[in-house]
Design a protein around this motif. Structure first.
Motif, PDB file in Angstrom:
ATOM      1  N   ILE A   1       0.830  -1.204   0.000  1.00  0.00           N
ATOM      2  CA  ILE A   1       0.000   0.000   0.000  1.00  0.00           C
ATOM      3  C   ILE A   1       0.865   1.255   0.000  1.00  0.00           C
ATOM      4  O   ILE A   1       2.018   1.227   0.426  1.00  0.00           O
ATOM      5  CB  ILE A   1      -1.002   0.023   1.188  1.00  0.00           C
ATOM      6  N   PRO A   2       0.309   2.365  -0.514  1.00  0.00           N
ATOM      7  CA  PRO A   2       1.101   3.599  -0.625  1.00  0.00           C
ATOM      8  C   PRO A   2       1.414   4.194   0.744  1.00  0.00           C
ATOM      9  O   PRO A   2       0.627   4.036   1.690  1.00  0.00           O
ATOM     10  CB  PRO A   2       0.171   4.548  -1.394  1.00  0.00           C
TER      11      PRO A   2
ATOM     12  N   LEU B   1       1.283   7.279   1.650  1.00  0.00           N
ATOM     13  CA  LEU B   1       0.305   8.286   2.068  1.00  0.00           C
ATOM     14  C   LEU B   1      -0.890   7.628   2.751  1.00  0.00           C
ATOM     15  O   LEU B   1      -1.349   8.082   3.802  1.00  0.00           O
ATOM     16  CB  LEU B   1      -0.150   9.099   0.850  1.00  0.00           C
ATOM     17  N   VAL B   2      -1.359   6.518   2.156  1.00  0.00           N
ATOM     18  CA  VAL B   2      -2.493   5.802   2.742  1.00  0.00           C
ATOM     19  C   VAL B   2      -2.090   5.226   4.102  1.00  0.00           C
ATOM     20  O   VAL B   2      -2.857   5.248   5.059  1.00  0.00           O
ATOM     21  CB  VAL B   2      -2.979   4.695   1.781  1.00  0.00           C
TER      22      VAL B   2
ATOM     23  N   PHE C   1      -2.271   7.896   6.606  1.00  0.00           N
ATOM     24  CA  PHE C   1      -3.670   8.159   6.939  1.00  0.00           C
ATOM     25  C   PHE C   1      -4.196   7.104   7.908  1.00  0.00           C
ATOM     26  O   PHE C   1      -4.986   7.412   8.795  1.00  0.00           O
ATOM     27  CB  PHE C   1      -4.539   8.184   5.673  1.00  0.00           C
ATOM     28  N   LEU C   2      -3.755   5.858   7.727  1.00  0.00           N
ATOM     29  CA  LEU C   2      -4.173   4.800   8.655  1.00  0.00           C
ATOM     30  C   LEU C   2      -3.735   5.158  10.072  1.00  0.00           C
ATOM     31  O   LEU C   2      -4.501   5.041  11.015  1.00  0.00           O
ATOM     32  CB  LEU C   2      -3.577   3.449   8.260  1.00  0.00           C
TER      33      LEU C   2
ATOM     34  N   SER D   1       8.706  14.339   3.509  1.00  0.00           N
ATOM     35  CA  SER D   1       7.981  15.486   2.948  1.00  0.00           C
ATOM     36  C   SER D   1       6.473  15.236   2.959  1.00  0.00           C
ATOM     37  O   SER D   1       5.685  16.177   3.044  1.00  0.00           O
ATOM     38  CB  SER D   1       8.458  15.775   1.527  1.00  0.00           C
ATOM     39  N   VAL D   2       6.084  13.954   2.888  1.00  0.00           N
ATOM     40  CA  VAL D   2       4.663  13.621   2.850  1.00  0.00           C
ATOM     41  C   VAL D   2       3.992  13.934   4.200  1.00  0.00           C
ATOM     42  O   VAL D   2       2.779  14.142   4.264  1.00  0.00           O
ATOM     43  CB  VAL D   2       4.483  12.133   2.460  1.00  0.00           C
TER      44      VAL D   2
ATOM     45  N   SER E   1       3.970  16.580   5.648  1.00  0.00           N
ATOM     46  CA  SER E   1       3.326  17.899   5.570  1.00  0.00           C
ATOM     47  C   SER E   1       1.851  17.765   5.209  1.00  0.00           C
ATOM     48  O   SER E   1       1.038  18.621   5.572  1.00  0.00           O
ATOM     49  CB  SER E   1       4.039  18.777   4.545  1.00  0.00           C
ATOM     50  N   VAL E   2       1.500  16.682   4.507  1.00  0.00           N
ATOM     51  CA  VAL E   2       0.114  16.498   4.080  1.00  0.00           C
ATOM     52  C   VAL E   2      -0.817  16.313   5.279  1.00  0.00           C
ATOM     53  O   VAL E   2      -1.955  16.764   5.268  1.00  0.00           O
ATOM     54  CB  VAL E   2       0.004  15.289   3.114  1.00  0.00           C
TER      55      VAL E   2
END
Lengths: 215, 224
Positions: free
Chosen positions: A61-62, A64-65, A68-69, A158-159, A161-162
């Motif tokens: 899985i990515p 970013l996901v 989020f988890l 860097s991700v 920051s999202v």
């Protein structure tokens, strides 16, 4: 430059956050990778399979996901609150740990069986053979791969920051919102990552040059 | 743990998920095609004897892959905002240039693994350099590097999720949308994770199967 210099302190403290986040995740991820990789290598019943499932899931899985988890889904499930920074550190460590586990396992498997037999014959126990012979050789052998993953992780930060961590990228975007000089800011940001990643790879190359063992 | 699951939202918002899935597939496919083209071009440049041309490839690889993908996307979407490129195009550009650097390294190592005599022999039979690469070197290099390329392809599919940050309505973006609409956080993100897992697994398995059939094909040619 006129937009970068007045905001230099703000951006540099973002860089410090990035570096600390990366360092925490590198250390925790490496420990997790060693544990999971060893479980896979020795194929401990149940735990070995559990490690395998975890590794396959995470690698599929990515990032970013995955973040989020850790930031949204697991706290919702468990009914707890977590700060973006802590969620990012958890996410990065668990994410990179799954990749490092596979690297460790292949490093462990690259140690020739004759070497282990010789160590056993000299009177060491199985555990001692693993601890003093197999593990050090495997670790040294995978230094280049390890540092590739560390560079990957550094870029991954860097991700964060999202989900709202105020690290380098997050802060650069804030500066851009205030100053609106997107080209200067994003190019500076890119060059900063470039220099840091190149520095990290050259540390890896120096270490692997220093510690390479040929058996 | 007193979380009550409600998986019906997934079915309720199936249209969003389908749309997101299709966009993720499209984004990955375009990214793969452009990354492959860029990688073949730069990987070939990295293998020529001219030092200056090799430098171009090295500079490209080192810059493109040492800058986070997110920054690549921001570059096209925010820094070059005056170009008014659609978000989808920015995501494709970012993905292709970033992943192209990894493909370049793989192509370079593939070409290096083909014995130099093969190219020399092809030239000796009268093939022009381009045809010699096209018919003799590339096919053999491809056979050697297919496992690495399969790995890069699944990496690219996962990387495409970052396009959600610049508001491309792909799978991750839609998961966020469903979460915002229903507050079914866990269901949305776990379901999307499993979709990615399935997509990545299928793509890498299919690519590995292709390698196997290709391998037997080339062996029979060389025996014949």
């Amino acid at each position: 430059m006129d937009v970068i210099l007045p905001n230099l302190g703000f951006l540099l403290s973002g860089l410090a956050t990035t570096a600390v986040l990366a360092l925490i995740s590198i250390v925790a991820g490496t420990v997790l990778g060693i544990v999971l990789g060893t479980l896979r290598y020795t194929s401990v019943p149940v735990l070995g399979q559990a490690a395998a499932i975890y590794i396959e899931f995470t690698r599929g899985i990515p990032l970013l996901v995955f973040l989020f988890l850790f930031y949204f889904a697991l706290p919702a499930l468990g009914g707890y609150k977590v700060s973006a920074y802590v969620a990012a550190a958890q996410g990065f460590s668990f994410f990179i740990g799954a990749y490092l586990a596979e690297d460790f396992r292949s490093g462990l498997r690259s140690v020739r069986p004759q070497l282990k037999q010789a160590a056993r014959a000299s009177g060491l126990t199985e555990t001692q053979v693993f601890r003093h012979i197999v593990l050090p050789i495997a670790l040294r052998r995978i230094i280049p791969t390890l540092f590739n993953q560390y560079v990957r992780l550094f870029k991954f930060t860097s991700v964060a920051s999202v989900i709202g961590v105020s690290e380098l990228t997050g802060r650069a975007m804030l500066v851009n919102a205030r100053e609106f000089a997107p080209i200067a800011i994003i190019v500076t940001l890119a060059l900063t990552y470039l220099v840091c990643c190149l520095a990290l790879s050259s540390i890896g190359r120096a270490l692997s040059h220093r510690f390479t063992v040929r058996t | 743990m007193n979380y009550s699951f409600d998986w019906s939202v997934i079915w309720e918002y199936r249209e969003l998920i389908t749309r997101g899935f299709i966009n993720t597939v499209l984004l990955s496919l375009l990214g793969l095609i452009f990354a492959a083209l860029l990688g073949i071009l730069m990987g070939t440049l990295a293998s020529v004897s001219s030092r200056r041309l090799r430098w171009i490839a090295t500079i490209y690889v080192e810059t493109a892959r040492n800058i986070p993908l997110l920054i690549h996307m921001y570059f096209w979407y925010i820094a070059l905002a005056y170009l008014r490129l659609p978000a989808f195009a920015c995501a494709v550009l970012g993905l292709s240039i970033y992943s192209g650097a990894y493909v370049t390294e793989v192509v370079r190592s593939g070409i290096a693994a083909v014995p130099r005599g093969q190219y020399a022999a092809a030239l000796a039979t009268g093939l022009p350099p381009f045809a010699a690469m096209r018919h003799v070197v590339y096919p053999q290099a491809l056979k050697i590097v297919t496992p690495s390329l399969a790995g890069l392809a699944s990496q690219l599919i996962k990387d495409s999720s970052l396009a959600s940050v610049i508001a491309v309505a792909e799978l991750t973006y839609e998961a966020g949308a469903i979460e915002g609409l229903t507050f079914r956080t866990f269901e949305a993100y776990i379901f999307v994770s499993l979709l990615y897992l399935a997509l990545v697994t299928i793509v890498s398995q299919v690519l590995m199967l292709l390698t196997r059939s290709r391998k037997s094909e080339t062996i029979s040619v060389s025996e014949g």
